[in-house]
Design a protein around this motif. Structure first.
Motif, PDB file in Angstrom:
ATOM      1  N   ARG A   1      16.155  -3.417   5.587  1.00 31.99           N
ATOM      2  CA  ARG A   1      14.921  -4.177   5.331  1.00 31.99           C
ATOM      3  C   ARG A   1      14.436  -4.061   3.887  1.00 31.99           C
ATOM      4  O   ARG A   1      13.863  -5.004   3.348  1.00 31.99           O
ATOM      5  CB  ARG A   1      13.823  -3.699   6.300  1.00 31.99           C
ATOM      6  CG  ARG A   1      12.479  -4.362   6.120  1.00 31.99           C
ATOM      7  CD  ARG A   1      12.508  -5.837   6.529  1.00 31.99           C
ATOM      8  NE  ARG A   1      11.171  -6.377   6.508  1.00 31.99           N
ATOM      9  CZ  ARG A   1      10.772  -7.350   5.688  1.00 31.99           C
ATOM     10  NH1 ARG A   1      11.614  -7.921   4.852  1.00 31.99           N
ATOM     11  NH2 ARG A   1       9.522  -7.783   5.731  1.00 31.99           N
ATOM     12  N   VAL A   2      14.647  -2.918   3.259  1.00 24.01           N
ATOM     13  CA  VAL A   2      14.095  -2.690   1.919  1.00 24.01           C
ATOM     14  C   VAL A   2      14.520  -3.744   0.899  1.00 24.01           C
ATOM     15  O   VAL A   2      13.676  -4.223   0.140  1.00 24.01           O
ATOM     16  CB  VAL A   2      14.393  -1.256   1.430  1.00 24.01           C
ATOM     17  CG1 VAL A   2      14.116  -1.098  -0.063  1.00 24.01           C
ATOM     18  CG2 VAL A   2      13.561  -0.254   2.228  1.00 24.01           C
TER      19      VAL A   2
ATOM     20  N   ALA B   1       8.908   0.022   5.294  1.00 24.00           N
ATOM     21  CA  ALA B   1       9.957  -0.428   6.218  1.00 24.00           C
ATOM     22  C   ALA B   1      10.078   0.506   7.415  1.00 24.00           C
ATOM     23  O   ALA B   1      10.284   0.050   8.548  1.00 24.00           O
ATOM     24  CB  ALA B   1      11.294  -0.545   5.492  1.00 24.00           C
ATOM     25  N   LEU B   2       9.940   1.809   7.208  1.00 27.12           N
ATOM     26  CA  LEU B   2      10.019   2.758   8.319  1.00 27.12           C
ATOM     27  C   LEU B   2       8.863   2.562   9.295  1.00 27.12           C
ATOM     28  O   LEU B   2       9.055   2.629  10.513  1.00 27.12           O
ATOM     29  CB  LEU B   2      10.042   4.194   7.789  1.00 27.12           C
ATOM     30  CG  LEU B   2      11.349   4.612   7.114  1.00 27.12           C
ATOM     31  CD1 LEU B   2      11.154   5.903   6.323  1.00 27.12           C
ATOM     32  CD2 LEU B   2      12.480   4.749   8.128  1.00 27.12           C
ATOM     33  N   LYS B   3       7.677   2.299   8.770  1.00 32.04           N
ATOM     34  CA  LYS B   3       6.527   2.031   9.646  1.00 32.04           C
ATOM     35  C   LYS B   3       6.688   0.690  10.359  1.00 32.04           C
ATOM     36  O   LYS B   3       6.456   0.577  11.558  1.00 32.04           O
ATOM     37  CB  LYS B   3       5.234   2.053   8.831  1.00 32.04           C
ATOM     38  CG  LYS B   3       4.832   3.444   8.391  1.00 32.04           C
ATOM     39  CD  LYS B   3       3.684   3.479   7.423  1.00 32.04           C
ATOM     40  CE  LYS B   3       2.498   2.652   7.788  1.00 32.04           C
ATOM     41  NZ  LYS B   3       1.397   2.778   6.820  1.00 32.04           N
ATOM     42  N   GLU B   4       7.104  -0.326   9.613  1.00 31.94           N
ATOM     43  CA  GLU B   4       7.284  -1.663  10.171  1.00 31.94           C
ATOM     44  C   GLU B   4       8.320  -1.650  11.298  1.00 31.94           C
ATOM     45  O   GLU B   4       8.179  -2.358  12.300  1.00 31.94           O
ATOM     46  CB  GLU B   4       7.736  -2.622   9.063  1.00 31.94           C
ATOM     47  CG  GLU B   4       8.000  -4.035   9.538  1.00 31.94           C
ATOM     48  CD  GLU B   4       8.591  -4.905   8.454  1.00 31.94           C
ATOM     49  OE1 GLU B   4       7.875  -5.807   7.990  1.00 31.94           O
ATOM     50  OE2 GLU B   4       9.770  -4.684   8.074  1.00 31.94           O
TER      51      GLU B   4
ATOM     52  N   GLY C   1       0.786  -1.227   0.000  1.00 30.30           N
ATOM     53  CA  GLY C   1       0.000   0.000   0.000  1.00 30.30           C
ATOM     54  C   GLY C   1       0.820   1.280   0.000  1.00 30.30           C
ATOM     55  O   GLY C   1       0.285   2.351   0.272  1.00 30.30           O
ATOM     56  N   GLN C   2       2.118   1.189  -0.289  1.00 27.63           N
ATOM     57  CA  GLN C   2       2.996   2.360  -0.327  1.00 27.63           C
ATOM     58  C   GLN C   2       4.358   1.957  -0.865  1.00 27.63           C
ATOM     59  O   GLN C   2       4.560   0.804  -1.227  1.00 27.63           O
ATOM     60  CB  GLN C   2       3.156   2.946   1.065  1.00 27.63           C
ATOM     61  CG  GLN C   2       3.783   2.014   2.077  1.00 27.63           C
ATOM     62  CD  GLN C   2       2.997   1.952   3.357  1.00 27.63           C
ATOM     63  OE1 GLN C   2       2.344   2.892   3.718  1.00 27.63           O
ATOM     64  NE2 GLN C   2       3.038   0.834   4.035  1.00 27.63           N
ATOM     65  N   GLY C   3       5.295   2.878  -0.877  1.00 31.31           N
ATOM     66  CA  GLY C   3       6.656   2.571  -1.274  1.00 31.31           C
ATOM     67  C   GLY C   3       7.318   1.665  -0.244  1.00 31.31           C
ATOM     68  O   GLY C   3       6.922   1.630   0.925  1.00 31.31           O
TER      69      GLY C   3
ATOM     70  N   ALA D   1      10.148  -3.197  19.761  1.00 30.69           N
ATOM     71  CA  ALA D   1      10.023  -2.766  18.373  1.00 30.69           C
ATOM     72  C   ALA D   1      11.061  -3.487  17.509  1.00 30.69           C
ATOM     73  O   ALA D   1      12.171  -3.789  17.964  1.00 30.69           O
ATOM     74  CB  ALA D   1      10.209  -1.257  18.273  1.00 30.69           C
ATOM     75  N   LEU D   2      10.705  -3.755  16.276  1.00 24.52           N
ATOM     76  CA  LEU D   2      11.601  -4.478  15.371  1.00 24.52           C
ATOM     77  C   LEU D   2      12.945  -3.777  15.202  1.00 24.52           C
ATOM     78  O   LEU D   2      13.971  -4.425  15.041  1.00 24.52           O
ATOM     79  CB  LEU D   2      10.929  -4.676  14.016  1.00 24.52           C
ATOM     80  CG  LEU D   2       9.719  -5.609  14.015  1.00 24.52           C
ATOM     81  CD1 LEU D   2       9.046  -5.614  12.650  1.00 24.52           C
ATOM     82  CD2 LEU D   2      10.119  -7.016  14.420  1.00 24.52           C
ATOM     83  N   ALA D   3      12.951  -2.451  15.229  1.00 24.54           N
ATOM     84  CA  ALA D   3      14.190  -1.703  15.032  1.00 24.54           C
ATOM     85  C   ALA D   3      15.022  -1.553  16.298  1.00 24.54           C
ATOM     86  O   ALA D   3      16.128  -1.023  16.253  1.00 24.54           O
ATOM     87  CB  ALA D   3      13.875  -0.320  14.465  1.00 24.54           C
ATOM     88  N   ASP D   4      14.535  -2.024  17.421  1.00 24.00           N
ATOM     89  CA  ASP D   4      15.240  -1.888  18.705  1.00 24.00           C
ATOM     90  C   ASP D   4      16.396  -2.876  18.749  1.00 24.00           C
ATOM     91  O   ASP D   4      16.340  -3.909  19.409  1.00 24.00           O
ATOM     92  CB  ASP D   4      14.274  -2.106  19.867  1.00 24.00           C
ATOM     93  CG  ASP D   4      14.916  -1.909  21.221  1.00 24.00           C
ATOM     94  OD1 ASP D   4      16.056  -1.399  21.277  1.00 24.00           O
ATOM     95  OD2 ASP D   4      14.276  -2.264  22.228  1.00 24.00           O
TER      96      ASP D   4
END
Length: 147
Positions: free
Chosen positions: A98-99, A63-66, A56-58, A76-79
């Motif tokens: 992630r991208v 990835a930033l939201k995820e 639903g987006q780029g 959080a996944l980025a922690d």
């Protein structure tokens, strides 16, 4: 300061071979260096950025939201350091790493038509070049230790 560029050819915003220094060029690379900025570009200078119907987006935006999600009440996944918080560097690094995986999922899905929204005019560029972000990190590191 952070600038996120989710667009085709976005790493071209900082010239190839840019070397920061005093009295440098007048481009974005020098400005970022002078101001201690981080720039996250969604693609390399010669590549295109996918917009996915599946997500639903780029891919970078996804990835930033995820990165900030907490699956099943965990951290959080980025922690990356496990301190129950996400630093700016962790957030941007998560998305940068992630991208390419998201890109591969889209390509694999495209081949089996699971993501029909991928623009067919980009098929040739997309299959030749993986979408790989670039993180230009000129952020000033605070070396003081909190007591």
């Amino acid at each position: 300061m952070v600038m996120i560029i989710d667009a085709c050819h976005s790493a071209g915003s900082v010239p190839a071979g840019f070397k920061p220094g005093p009295m440098g060029d007048r481009g974005l690379g020098q400005l970022a260096y002078d101001k201690g900025m981080r720039i996250l570009a969604t693609t390399q200078a010669a590549d295109v950025a996918l917009e996915s119907g599946k997500y639903g987006q780029g891919l970078l935006t996804f990835a930033l939201k995820e990165a900030l999600t907490r699956p099943s009440g965990t951290r959080a996944l980025a922690d990356a350091d496990g301190r129950d918080g996400v630093s700016m560097k962790e957030w941007l690094t998560y998305a940068e790493q992630r991208v390419p995986g998201l890109y591969q999922e889209i390509i694999d899905g495209k081949k089996s038509t699971r993501d029909p929204i991928v623009d067919p005019t980009l098929i040739e560029d997309v299959t030749r070049h993986a979408q790989t972000p670039a993180l230009f990190d000129f952020g000033k590191v605070n070396t003081q230790v909190a007591n």
